[in-house]
Design an enzyme around this catalytic site. Structure first.
Site, PDB file in Angstrom:
ATOM      1  N   HIS A  21       0.830  -1.204   0.000  1.00 56.66           N
ATOM      2  CA  HIS A  21       0.000   0.000   0.000  1.00 56.66           C
ATOM      3  C   HIS A  21       0.864   1.255   0.000  1.00 56.66           C
ATOM      4  CE1 HIS A  21      -3.970   1.890   1.659  1.00 56.66           C
ATOM      5  NE2 HIS A  21      -3.293   2.761   0.930  1.00 56.66           N
ATOM      6  N   HIS A  64       1.667   5.193  -2.216  1.00 58.99           N
ATOM      7  CA  HIS A  64       1.238   6.213  -3.180  1.00 58.99           C
ATOM      8  C   HIS A  64       2.485   6.904  -3.729  1.00 58.99           C
ATOM      9  CE1 HIS A  64      -3.027   5.968  -1.928  1.00 58.99           C
ATOM     10  NE2 HIS A  64      -2.516   5.718  -0.729  1.00 58.99           N
ATOM     11  N   HIS A  92      -5.686  -0.533   5.541  1.00 60.77           N
ATOM     12  CA  HIS A  92      -5.534   0.304   6.750  1.00 60.77           C
ATOM     13  C   HIS A  92      -6.678   0.176   7.760  1.00 60.77           C
ATOM     14  CE1 HIS A  92      -7.959   2.810   4.158  1.00 60.77           C
ATOM     15  NE2 HIS A  92      -6.953   3.358   3.523  1.00 60.77           N
ATOM     16  N   ASN A 149      -6.171   9.350   7.031  1.00 56.26           N
ATOM     17  CA  ASN A 149      -7.459   8.724   6.776  1.00 56.26           C
ATOM     18  C   ASN A 149      -7.256   7.243   6.468  1.00 56.26           C
ATOM     19  OD1 ASN A 149     -10.162   8.362   6.344  1.00 56.26           O
ATOM     20  ND2 ASN A 149     -10.173   9.232   4.283  1.00 56.26           N
ATOM     21  N   ASP A 155       0.806   2.664   3.827  1.00 61.88           N
ATOM     22  CA  ASP A 155      -0.040   3.723   3.264  1.00 61.88           C
ATOM     23  C   ASP A 155       0.801   4.992   3.079  1.00 61.88           C
ATOM     24  OD1 ASP A 155      -2.161   5.162   2.256  1.00 61.88           O
ATOM     25  OD2 ASP A 155      -3.231   5.345   4.161  1.00 61.88           O
ATOM     26  N   GLY A 160      -2.823  12.190   5.472  1.00 60.40           N
ATOM     27  CA  GLY A 160      -1.775  11.232   5.129  1.00 60.40           C
ATOM     28  C   GLY A 160      -0.384  11.610   5.580  1.00 60.40           C
TER      29      GLY A 160
END
Length: 422
Positions: free
Chosen positions: A54, A56, A226, A272, A299, A318
């Site tokens: 996970h 980004h 998450h 989140n 995340d 985040g």
């Protein structure tokens, strides 16, 4: 190409690792053979390269926050050799054509193995599933609408059926928009004290209940992203007891922080799902220990300094996590005596590899890809965001003293990160 890593510690024993053409050829004491590259590890601990399902990486479209190059450099610096990137870039990865382009971009710019999620529905918020089978054929490793809960039940049901047919995992971001009510942190005493709008955990747990019923009906491999509440942990535990094909991840920040620790309106504590109560955090740790929660995933969510400044009312959700996850988990869990290193590596390598069918990731066994991380487990150091390879410096863990510094990371036998000598 033959590489020999001398004097590493594996299972508390001094070993050598011989790598031939990107694969582990031998692990033994006192290996002596002509090689192209001889590396003296000086007693560092060798681990299989970590896996994060996970992350980004923000490219294309949001490269002021992160790029595949900087994100994968952060992964390498954190000891990760395989990561799964979420599809919420611009444009969203929601078609076979976009998937092919993203897979090529990841391969071109990634220092580590960057696998790609496809979106469950158009632009992450559309009604009706995207063409999951076509994206799977184009290289999608799994599917997710991360950043958005799937509000329409029929869309999720159809996506589950398609993911089942394509033999891919669905990773679910659980969030019922009607229950968010503008919240920026967990609803409770801390939010009330700070005068900030609260976000109830019901937004997560009610959507999870819906999804688990449909997961049972479809037989899809269903993964909870998450996870953050004690109610969600209880539901996953029951689902596993019922034989559902369900797995779950928890982030380091939900394991090590809770809303009682938010004493000021600090943007670094906005994520989140939000940091929940101490009781929720203890349930997450308990779920990890008893196998209800299968893995730790970061995340990793980099943002610009401007986006993570001011009030939690207005800043972005985040934090980054790739460069802090292992040392935090090692320090809090292994150094403290709660679990051993093997258990931690089960959560950060073995279980994610198995749950997502990551055949390209190595486990430090003969014949495996030489995905190897060398770490110093002895000397403490301080987390300093200025040292990050990521563009993002948004972390609430700045200044913490930790153990488990990554010294060198190998992907398919090639060095992709080496710590600076101090």
């Amino acid at each position: 190409m033959k590489t020999l890593i001398k004097h590493v510690v594996i299972d508390n024993q001094c070993q050598d690792i011989l790598i031939i053409d990107g694969k582990i050829a031998k692990v033994a004491r006192g290996i002596e053979t002509p090689v192209d590259d001889l590396i003296n590890a000086h007693g560092a601990t060798a681990m299989p390269g970590l896996i994060d399902v996970h992350v980004h990486f923000r490219e294309p479209g949001l490269t002021y926050k992160e790029t595949i190059a900087t994100g994968s450099a952060a992964a390498a610096r954190g000891g990760f050799t395989t990561v799964l990137a979420m599809p919420n870039v611009k444009p969203v990865v929601d078609t076979a054509e976009k998937m092919k382009s993203q897979v090529a971009l990841n391969a071109e710019n990634g220092l580590v193995k960057v696998l790609q999620y496809g979106a469950l529905s158009e632009d992450l918020v559309g009604v009706g599933p995207a063409d999951l089978q076509a994206m799977a054929s184009a290289g999608a490793a799994a599917f997710s609408n991360d950043g958005h809960g799937v509000q329409d039940a029929q869309t999720m049901l159809s996506a589950m059926q398609a993911a089942k047919a394509a033999d891919r995992v669905i990773s679910a971001h659980l969030e019922d928009d009607t229950l968010i009510q503008g919240g920026v942190m967990n609803a409770g005493p801390s939010a009330d004290k700070l005068g900030l709008p609260g976000m109830t955990g019901l937004s997560e747990s009610t959507q999870l209940a819906r999804d688990l019923v449909m997961a049972q009906a479809t037989g899809v491999r269903y993964h909870v992203a998450h996870i953050s509440t004690k109610e969600s942990v209880a539901q996953v535990r029951l689902a596993k007891q019922m034989g559902l094909n369900v797995t779950a991840e928890v982030s380091p920040h939900h394991l090590f922080l809770d809303d009682s620790m938010i004493i000021t309106d600090d943007p670094m504590f906005k994520m989140n799902p939000p940091l929940r109560s101490k009781e929720d955090r203890q349930a997450l740790i308990g779920g990890l220990l008893d196998g209800t929660i299968d893995m730790i995933a970061t995340d990793h969510a980099p943002h610009s300094p401007e986006e993570k400044s001011g009030s939690m009312h207005d800043c972005s959700f985040g934090i980054v996590g790739l460069e802090t996850a292992f040392p935090l988990a090692y320090t809090r869990f292994v150094k403290s005596g709660l679990v051993d290193l093997e258990t931690l590596l089960t959560w950060m390598v073995k279980n994610p590899k198995e749950a997502f069918d990551l055949d390209q990731a190595g486990l430090l066994a003969v014949g495996d890809a030489a995905d190897i991380t060398l770490v110093d487990l002895v000397h403490p150091y301080e987390i300093n965001p200025k040292d990050f390879a990521s563009k993002g410096e948004n972390t609430p863990f700045a200044g913490e003293e930790v153990y488990g510094k990554v010294l060198k990371t190998f992907v398919d036998g090639q060095v992709v990160y080496q710590a600076k000598k101090e």
